[in-house]
Design a protein around this motif. Structure first.
Motif, PDB file in Angstrom:
ATOM      1  N   LYS A  30      16.590  36.844  41.093  1.00 30.88           N
ATOM      2  CA  LYS A  30      15.269  37.779  41.249  1.00 30.88           C
ATOM      3  C   LYS A  30      15.597  38.514  42.689  1.00 30.88           C
ATOM      4  CE  LYS A  30      10.999  35.871  41.782  1.00 30.88           C
ATOM      5  NZ  LYS A  30      10.026  35.215  41.598  1.00 30.88           N
ATOM      6  N   ALA A  31      15.878  37.646  43.773  1.00 29.76           N
ATOM      7  CA  ALA A  31      15.920  38.265  44.945  1.00 29.76           C
ATOM      8  C   ALA A  31      17.013  39.226  44.979  1.00 29.76           C
ATOM      9  CB  ALA A  31      15.932  37.256  46.082  1.00 29.76           C
ATOM     10  N   LEU A  32      18.386  38.850  44.607  1.00 25.35           N
ATOM     11  CA  LEU A  32      19.238  39.941  44.617  1.00 25.35           C
ATOM     12  C   LEU A  32      18.868  41.242  43.918  1.00 25.35           C
ATOM     13  CD1 LEU A  32      22.434  37.303  44.001  1.00 25.35           C
ATOM     14  CD2 LEU A  32      21.562  38.641  46.163  1.00 25.35           C
ATOM     15  N   TYR A  33      18.303  41.077  42.667  1.00 22.63           N
ATOM     16  CA  TYR A  33      18.088  42.313  41.814  1.00 22.63           C
ATOM     17  C   TYR A  33      17.038  43.147  42.544  1.00 22.63           C
ATOM     18  CZ  TYR A  33      14.841  44.279  38.356  1.00 22.63           C
ATOM     19  OH  TYR A  33      13.987  45.138  37.583  1.00 22.63           O
ATOM     20  N   LYS A  34      16.001  42.249  43.174  1.00 26.83           N
ATOM     21  CA  LYS A  34      14.873  43.052  43.896  1.00 26.83           C
ATOM     22  C   LYS A  34      15.364  43.864  44.915  1.00 26.83           C
ATOM     23  CE  LYS A  34      10.600  40.726  42.769  1.00 26.83           C
ATOM     24  NZ  LYS A  34       9.251  40.272  43.396  1.00 26.83           N
ATOM     25  N   ALA A  35      16.767  43.487  45.403  1.00 29.20           N
ATOM     26  CA  ALA A  35      17.265  44.226  46.876  1.00 29.20           C
ATOM     27  C   ALA A  35      18.328  45.045  46.097  1.00 29.20           C
ATOM     28  CB  ALA A  35      18.152  43.364  47.552  1.00 29.20           C
ATOM     29  N   GLY A  36      18.491  45.450  44.840  1.00 27.96           N
ATOM     30  CA  GLY A  36      19.405  46.617  44.213  1.00 27.96           C
ATOM     31  C   GLY A  36      20.537  46.047  43.895  1.00 27.96           C
ATOM     32  N   ALA A  37      20.885  44.804  43.816  1.00 25.21           N
ATOM     33  CA  ALA A  37      22.245  44.449  43.122  1.00 25.21           C
ATOM     34  C   ALA A  37      22.464  44.361  41.836  1.00 25.21           C
ATOM     35  CB  ALA A  37      22.620  43.060  43.772  1.00 25.21           C
ATOM     36  N   ALA A  51      15.422  35.264  28.610  1.00 24.37           N
ATOM     37  CA  ALA A  51      14.091  35.217  29.004  1.00 24.37           C
ATOM     38  C   ALA A  51      13.881  34.996  30.417  1.00 24.37           C
ATOM     39  CB  ALA A  51      13.693  33.597  28.517  1.00 24.37           C
ATOM     40  N   ALA A  52      14.681  34.637  31.201  1.00 22.76           N
ATOM     41  CA  ALA A  52      14.776  34.472  32.604  1.00 22.76           C
ATOM     42  C   ALA A  52      14.502  36.132  33.100  1.00 22.76           C
ATOM     43  CB  ALA A  52      16.022  33.882  33.238  1.00 22.76           C
ATOM     44  N   ILE A  53      15.485  36.825  32.696  1.00 22.59           N
ATOM     45  CA  ILE A  53      15.749  38.361  32.938  1.00 22.59           C
ATOM     46  C   ILE A  53      14.388  38.925  32.509  1.00 22.59           C
ATOM     47  CG2 ILE A  53      16.848  40.674  32.460  1.00 22.59           C
ATOM     48  CD1 ILE A  53      19.395  39.189  32.323  1.00 22.59           C
ATOM     49  N   ASP A  54      13.873  38.590  31.317  1.00 20.12           N
ATOM     50  CA  ASP A  54      12.477  39.403  30.934  1.00 20.12           C
ATOM     51  C   ASP A  54      11.421  38.886  32.077  1.00 20.12           C
ATOM     52  OD1 ASP A  54      13.825  40.388  28.932  1.00 20.12           O
ATOM     53  OD2 ASP A  54      13.198  38.765  27.513  1.00 20.12           O
ATOM     54  N   ALA A  55      11.162  37.613  32.257  1.00 15.96           N
ATOM     55  CA  ALA A  55      10.133  37.170  33.484  1.00 15.96           C
ATOM     56  C   ALA A  55      10.423  37.691  34.714  1.00 15.96           C
ATOM     57  CB  ALA A  55      10.388  35.695  33.519  1.00 15.96           C
ATOM     58  N   ILE A  56      11.943  38.053  35.092  1.00 11.03           N
ATOM     59  CA  ILE A  56      11.922  38.682  36.489  1.00 11.03           C
ATOM     60  C   ILE A  56      11.385  39.920  36.366  1.00 11.03           C
ATOM     61  CG2 ILE A  56      13.614  39.659  38.034  1.00 11.03           C
ATOM     62  CD1 ILE A  56      15.283  37.063  37.288  1.00 11.03           C
ATOM     63  N   GLN A  57      11.797  40.786  35.243  1.00 10.45           N
ATOM     64  CA  GLN A  57      11.259  42.102  35.092  1.00 10.45           C
ATOM     65  C   GLN A  57       9.708  42.436  34.970  1.00 10.45           C
ATOM     66  OE1 GLN A  57      13.775  43.214  31.871  1.00 10.45           O
ATOM     67  NE2 GLN A  57      15.482  44.321  33.254  1.00 10.45           N
ATOM     68  N   ALA A  58       8.968  41.357  34.161  1.00  7.42           N
ATOM     69  CA  ALA A  58       7.827  41.256  34.176  1.00  7.42           C
ATOM     70  C   ALA A  58       6.959  41.154  35.445  1.00  7.42           C
ATOM     71  CB  ALA A  58       7.424  40.214  33.046  1.00  7.42           C
TER      72      ALA A  58
END
Length: 299
Positions: A30-37, A51-58
């Motif tokens: 989640k943190a790496l994705y939010k930072a642009g990776a 499901a983890a990806i969907d939850a992070i995006q949601a």
């Protein structure tokens, strides 16, 4: 006090997080994705990873991208298949977080016959890193973060005659051996791999699914001994720090900065034993892993 707010812009960076569908792995993704990776969530179960990806995006917007990679660290063939797919889709790899793990399961082995904790926590990540080394070498300043544990201080060496359950099983001892192996691997990789930063981290005392094999009453008693039991977002900070912050020391071990490193915020670990510093043991472990996996790192 370092937090995810201090993570630099990771736009254009590619990362892999093993076990990224749950616990501190999930928080790392989640943190790496939010930072642009661009983050590959490497997991055994496609549905759980998606499901983890969907939850992070949601949960809120991020500037990066996420995808699922099927990876079974208890199967050397699966590791090679996963790595081949990554090498087909990507030209370089900036961050590899060897996060996935298993703790004190019933006596069991990997598909290749190794005690499960040693096989998953260390041997599988050794093989994965070796397979992905060409991509790491193509990145400007690649980092390999291997997640260990303070439990590594509980053992004073590695019994190479007991890595396939040859002797009576001691779940906590085998867990500690696997985590000592992770630290030795980290330091040997940092010595060998010019241009790649290899570093270890531990999450302190963090409440995650990793403890699923501990009976509920025993786990409650264990947690009651600590003033603070961290949630996964905080337990993930040491590995995020080592994966992204400037000034990280190669071959070093990081963890929480609180009392006995049970909780807190990222800092150099004070955990240290002769076994953790034993270069001969590290070299022997490297040779053993090379032989049994067939993975030869090309430096």
């Amino acid at each position: 006090m370092w937090t995810t707010a201090n993570i630099p812009d990771l736009t254009g960076k590619t990362a892999i997080v093993t076990g990224g569908n749950t616990g501190v792995g999930y928080e790392t993704v989640k943190a790496l994705y939010k930072a642009g990776a661009t983050v590959i969530v490497a997991a055994r179960d496609y549905g759980k990873a998606q499901a983890a990806i969907d939850a992070i995006q949601a949960a809120g917007p991020g500037r990066g991208q996420m995808s699922v990679g099927l990876l079974n660290l208890a199967n050397l063939t699966s590791i090679g298949t996963f790595a081949d797919a990554v090498k087909t889709d990507y030209n370089s790899l900036d961050i590899l977080v060897n996060n996935a793990g298993v703790m004190i399961p019933p006596a069991s082995t990997t598909d290749d016959g190794y005690e499960l904790q040693f096989g998953v926590n260390f041997l599988g990540h050794f093989a994965l890193t070796g397979h992905l080394l060409p991509l790491l070498q193509q990145a400007a300043h690649a980092r390999v973060v291997t997640v260990s544990s303070g439990a590594a201080i509980r053992v004073d060496g590695i019994d190479f005659d007991n890595l396939r359950l040859e002797k009576p099983y001691d779940a906590w001892r085998e867990y500690a051996v696997s985590k000592l192996a992770d630290i030795l691997f980290t330091r040997e990789l940092d010595r060998k791999a010019s241009g790649i930063l290899s570093v270890a981290a531990h999450p302190g005392v963090t409440r995650t699914d990793l403890q699923r094999h501990i009976p509920a009453e025993e786990l409650a008693g264990l947690f009651a001994r600590f003033d603070t039991v961290m949630e996964p977002w905080q337990g993930a900070l040491p590995q995020l720090y080592t994966a992204t912050a400037p000034g990280i020391a190669g071959g070093a071990f990081y963890g929480p900065d609180g009392d006995q490193e049970f909780s807190g915020y990222p800092a150099l670990s004070h955990y240290n034993t002769p076994a953790m510093q034993d270069e001969q043991l590290a070299a022997r472990l490297w040779d053993y892993a090379t032989e049994v996996t067939g993975i030869h790192f090309s430096f």
